[in-house]
Design a protein around this motif. Structure first.
Motif, mmCIF file in Angstrom:
data_model
loop_
_atom_site.group_PDB
_atom_site.id
_atom_site.type_symbol
_atom_site.label_atom_id
_atom_site.label_comp_id
_atom_site.label_asym_id
_atom_site.label_seq_id
_atom_site.Cartn_x
_atom_site.Cartn_y
_atom_site.Cartn_z
ATOM 1 N N LYS A 1 59.240 89.537 109.722
ATOM 2 C CA LYS A 1 60.468 89.581 110.525
ATOM 3 C C LYS A 1 61.642 89.942 109.632
ATOM 4 O O LYS A 1 61.878 89.315 108.595
ATOM 5 N N VAL A 2 62.390 90.964 110.017
ATOM 6 C CA VAL A 2 63.533 91.445 109.246
ATOM 7 C C VAL A 2 64.776 91.441 110.124
ATOM 8 O O VAL A 2 64.740 91.859 111.284
ATOM 9 N N GLU A 3 65.871 90.939 109.567
ATOM 10 C CA GLU A 3 67.189 90.996 110.222
ATOM 11 C C GLU A 3 68.128 91.801 109.330
ATOM 12 O O GLU A 3 67.989 91.803 108.104
ATOM 13 N N VAL A 4 69.091 92.482 109.943
ATOM 14 C CA VAL A 4 70.075 93.257 109.200
ATOM 15 C C VAL A 4 71.479 92.909 109.689
ATOM 16 O O VAL A 4 71.742 92.911 110.896
ATOM 17 N N VAL A 5 72.366 92.574 108.752
ATOM 18 C CA VAL A 5 73.782 92.373 109.048
ATOM 19 C C VAL A 5 74.510 93.645 108.647
ATOM 20 O O VAL A 5 74.445 94.068 107.492
ATOM 21 N N SER A 6 75.212 94.265 109.583
ATOM 22 C CA SER A 6 75.840 95.555 109.347
ATOM 23 C C SER A 6 77.226 95.409 108.729
ATOM 24 O O SER A 6 77.808 94.316 108.681
ATOM 25 N N ARG A 7 77.765 96.527 108.279
ATOM 26 C CA ARG A 7 79.110 96.541 107.714
ATOM 27 C C ARG A 7 80.139 96.101 108.757
ATOM 28 O O ARG A 7 81.104 95.400 108.440
ATOM 29 N N GLU A 8 79.951 96.503 110.014
ATOM 30 C CA GLU A 8 80.889 96.119 111.060
ATOM 31 C C GLU A 8 80.929 94.603 111.241
ATOM 32 O O GLU A 8 81.992 94.000 111.426
ATOM 33 N N ALA B 1 82.516 94.187 99.067
ATOM 34 C CA ALA B 1 81.668 95.050 98.254
ATOM 35 C C ALA B 1 80.318 95.333 98.902
ATOM 36 O O ALA B 1 79.515 96.074 98.342
ATOM 37 N N ILE B 2 80.055 94.764 100.079
ATOM 38 C CA ILE B 2 78.720 94.790 100.664
ATOM 39 C C ILE B 2 78.639 95.815 101.789
ATOM 40 O O ILE B 2 79.504 95.866 102.665
ATOM 41 N N GLU B 3 77.583 96.614 101.768
ATOM 42 C CA GLU B 3 77.318 97.561 102.844
ATOM 43 C C GLU B 3 76.534 96.898 103.974
ATOM 44 O O GLU B 3 76.816 97.081 105.150
ATOM 45 N N ARG B 4 75.518 96.129 103.619
ATOM 46 C CA ARG B 4 74.715 95.429 104.615
ATOM 47 C C ARG B 4 73.935 94.316 103.917
ATOM 48 O O ARG B 4 73.849 94.264 102.692
ATOM 49 N N ILE B 5 73.368 93.416 104.709
ATOM 50 C CA ILE B 5 72.528 92.338 104.209
ATOM 51 C C ILE B 5 71.206 92.400 104.955
ATOM 52 O O ILE B 5 71.177 92.394 106.189
ATOM 53 N N GLU B 6 70.111 92.473 104.203
ATOM 54 C CA GLU B 6 68.772 92.542 104.774
ATOM 55 C C GLU B 6 68.069 91.202 104.546
ATOM 56 O O GLU B 6 68.057 90.684 103.426
#
Length: 640
Positions: free
Chosen positions: A51-58, A130-135
């Motif tokens: 299971k993978v979640e992604v937090v976006s830049r927005e 500084a973060i583009e996204r978090i996986e």
């Protein structure tokens, strides 16, 4: 057909990966000509049953002007329990799939941030800008990531240059606790004799007087009642393509932080004055269509000066510590190759080598060096008779100085039932090596044990995912069952670190869902239930038995403004002293407004703890650490 689980992997091949609040996936082709072939294990494992979640830049931008990584994760990662100790830029308590605070491995661009000196999570100097996204990769993942990846892996991906014209942004923000923040970023992609060169630089500063983290009745003879912070960060990244098949990536970040360490009794002033430097160098190459590899070196250097001044009962002060040093240096080299074999099979082979050095003048540790070396391999077979089944199998062996070695294996599986439904599962073993404190500490009230064995666990996760329509509207839902059995638990027996007898079993479930009510409104929710069964008197603490979150969001038709509100609920939590706390609900709200149709000028608002709820994030020395009270933050953004 692109499945839902492909989303994070595409983020590696296309940059940026954007997940807006309506879950629409927007892919902008990567402009630097040579594609990245660096390890895609966090993202690629979504294709094979993890299971993978992604937090976006927005989403990161909505976390407020003074946001650090902990707040972003608290707001937007389903199933992750985060309890910042005393607000932004402080230590926190984390739990993923029922895991303990150090059962989750944190990576920065694939580099391990969990330190081997103490084993905890140190995120209190990382700015969100500084973060583009978090996986987020959930479940036992020691096969590909090694020690501490017991309940999951969180990979923080930094920003990269994406435009061929000079561009960037400037942010200015204030909050109601006297906090100020300012940050800026500039980037451009050039072309030279080797190929494209992408350059990016950023700087940020966050400062605040902070809030009072203890109740008045619990504070005795205290001068410095607020937990303040000052964090200044500078970072730069360069990506040089070499032809169409190779690239070199260099990254460096410098953070200077002066952080109050809040104490409820006799504290005149206690501070951690810290400098952290992180540097990485990665070379990647596609040898041909079937064979690629990368080699990555990194260094993570952490230097802290600890000062503690106490108030005396009869008046005056006493210096307990004056610029006493504690810190560490971690460095390592990782190499990984990927081969696409005949028949569509994929073989991953890698080597991961880490060296650690630490010193602590406050907590005496006799041996300040350690190293660990691992070999791992994973096969991802393609079974023509079952084209909708995507399994993997792998093994890892890791040896360390000053302790036993560990060998783990892992099986994963994803099966697409149809275009809407998929079943996933994984089973394997994970491990956690003893840290330097547990091996070598030599204090009167705490003794290390050089004969400690690695802590081992058997992990199983089973889930089902749905993506489709509900009442004619876009709907995503997921349920995951998890179970973990831990043996050789590393624990304190009085003053001695030992491997505990018997086993501990953690089990539970996680569920999340998201529904687009229409083109403007959306709602999402998640919940996690944790059940712990311990034997031989060994317990696991500071993990909530149940927690849940829900968020409703609105976007205007022209996307010039939007707003949202979220509530999180935490049920009972048991401290190490067997005292129950928790039982609270907190409501946050956010809004933004673009001042022009070109989206260059934006004003954002975040309100934390909207109803000023008095709640406890943790307990230490039988004193409650209070969560952040009502706080309003506003930010102005200019993009060019």
């Amino acid at each position: 057909m692109i499945r839902r689980s492909f989303t994070p992997l595409i983020g590696y091949l296309f940059s940026p990966l954007l997940l807006a609040d309506d879950n629409a996936l927007i892919l902008n082709p990567q402009i630097v000509s040579a594609p990245s072939v660096e390890s895609t294990t966090v993202a690629a494992m979504a294709q094979y049953g993890s299971k993978v979640e992604v937090v976006s830049r927005e989403q990161i931008e909505r976390a407020g002007p003074a946001a650090d990584v902990s707040r972003v994760m608290q707001m937007f990662i389903p199933g992750l329990y985060v309890a910042p100790k005393n607000g932004p830029f402080d230590y926190g308590t984390y739990s993923l799939l029922g895991g303990r605070n150090d059962d989750t491995l944190i990576l920065l661009d694939g580099v391990r941030l969990n330190n081997r000196l103490y084993g905890g999570l140190y995120l209190d100097t990382l700015p969100a800008n500084a973060i583009e996204r978090i996986e987020v990769l959930k479940g036992g993942q020691s096969l590909l990531f090694g020690t501490q990846a017991v309940s999951g892996v969180i990979n923080i991906v930094t920003r990269s240059a994406q435009t061929r014209t000079a561009s960037g942004e400037v942010n200015l923000g204030v909050d109601t606790f006297g906090g100020t923040t300012g940050d800026a970023r500039v980037e451009k992609i050039f072309n030279n004799g080797w190929g494209d060169l992408g350059l990016l630089a950023y700087v940020s500063r966050n400062a605040s007087e902070g809030y009072q983290p203890f109740r008045n009745r619990d504070m005795k003879n205290v001068t410095d009642k607020r937990r303040s912070y000052e964090v200044t960060t500078f970072g730069t990244k360069a990506i040089q393509s070499i032809g169409d098949d190779s690239r070199l990536e260099l990254f460096y970040q410098y953070a200077d932080a002066n952080l109050d360490f809040a104490r409820p009794v006799a504290s005149h002033k206690t501070t951690n004055d810290r400098v952290q430097q992180i540097a990485t160098a990665t070379f990647e190459q596609n040898i041909n269509e079937r064979l690629s590899y990368f080699v990555k070196g990194h260094i993570n250097d952490w230097d802290t000066r600890y000062t503690r001044i106490n108030n005396l009962d009869g008046g005056g002060t006493k210096v307990i510590n004056h610029n006493d040093y504690w810190g560490f240096t971690d460095w390592g080299v990782q190499a990984e190759g990927k081969a696409e074999l005949p028949g569509g099979h994929v073989l991953i082979v890698g080597s991961d080598n880490q060296w650690f050095k630490g010193q602590d003048d406050v907590l005496v540790i006799d041996d300040n060096k350690a190293q660990a070396h691992a070999l791992y391999t994973q096969l991802r077979p393609q079974i023509d008779a079952l084209p909708d089944w995507h399994p993997s199998i792998g093994v890892r062996h890791e040896a360390m100085s000053g302790g036993d070695s560990a060998t783990v294996g892992m099986l994963t599986s994803l099966y697409d039932l149809n275009d809407n439904w998929a079943v996933r599962g994984q089973y394997g073993t994970a491990y956690k090596l003893p840290n330097a404190e547990q091996l070598f500490v030599n204090e009167d009230d705490e003794k290390g044990n050089r004969n400690l064995k690695p802590e081992k666990s058997r992990n199983a996760e089973l889930g089902i995912d749905y993506k489709g329509l509900l009442a004619g509207r876009d709907f995503n839902a997921s349920v995951t069952l998890f179970k973990r059995k831990i043996t050789d638990l590393i624990t304190l027996d009085g003053v001695q670190w030992v491997n505990g007898q018997g086993q501990i079993q953690m089990r539970g479930f996680e569920a999340d869902a998201k529904l687009a009510l229409n083109n403007q409104w959306s709602v999402q929710a998640d919940m996690t239930r944790n059940l712990t069964e311990s034997r031989a008197g060994v317990t696991i603490n500071d993990i909530p038995s149940f927690f849940a979150r829900s968020r409703i969001g609105f976007e205007s038709e022209n996307r010039l403004w939007g707003a949202g509100a979220a509530i999180r609920y935490i049920r009972d939590v048991i401290s190490s002293k067997q005292v129950e706390y928790g039982h609270y609900s907190v409501v946050d709200a956010d809004a933004y407004r673009y001042l022009d149709t070109a989206h260059q000028h934006r004003v954002s608002l975040l309100v934390e703890n909207l109803f000023d709820r008095d709640y406890v994030t943790s307990r230490s020395n039988n004193v409650d650490n209070l969560g952040r009270p009502f706080t309003s933050e506003v930010r102005y953004t200019y993009r060019f």
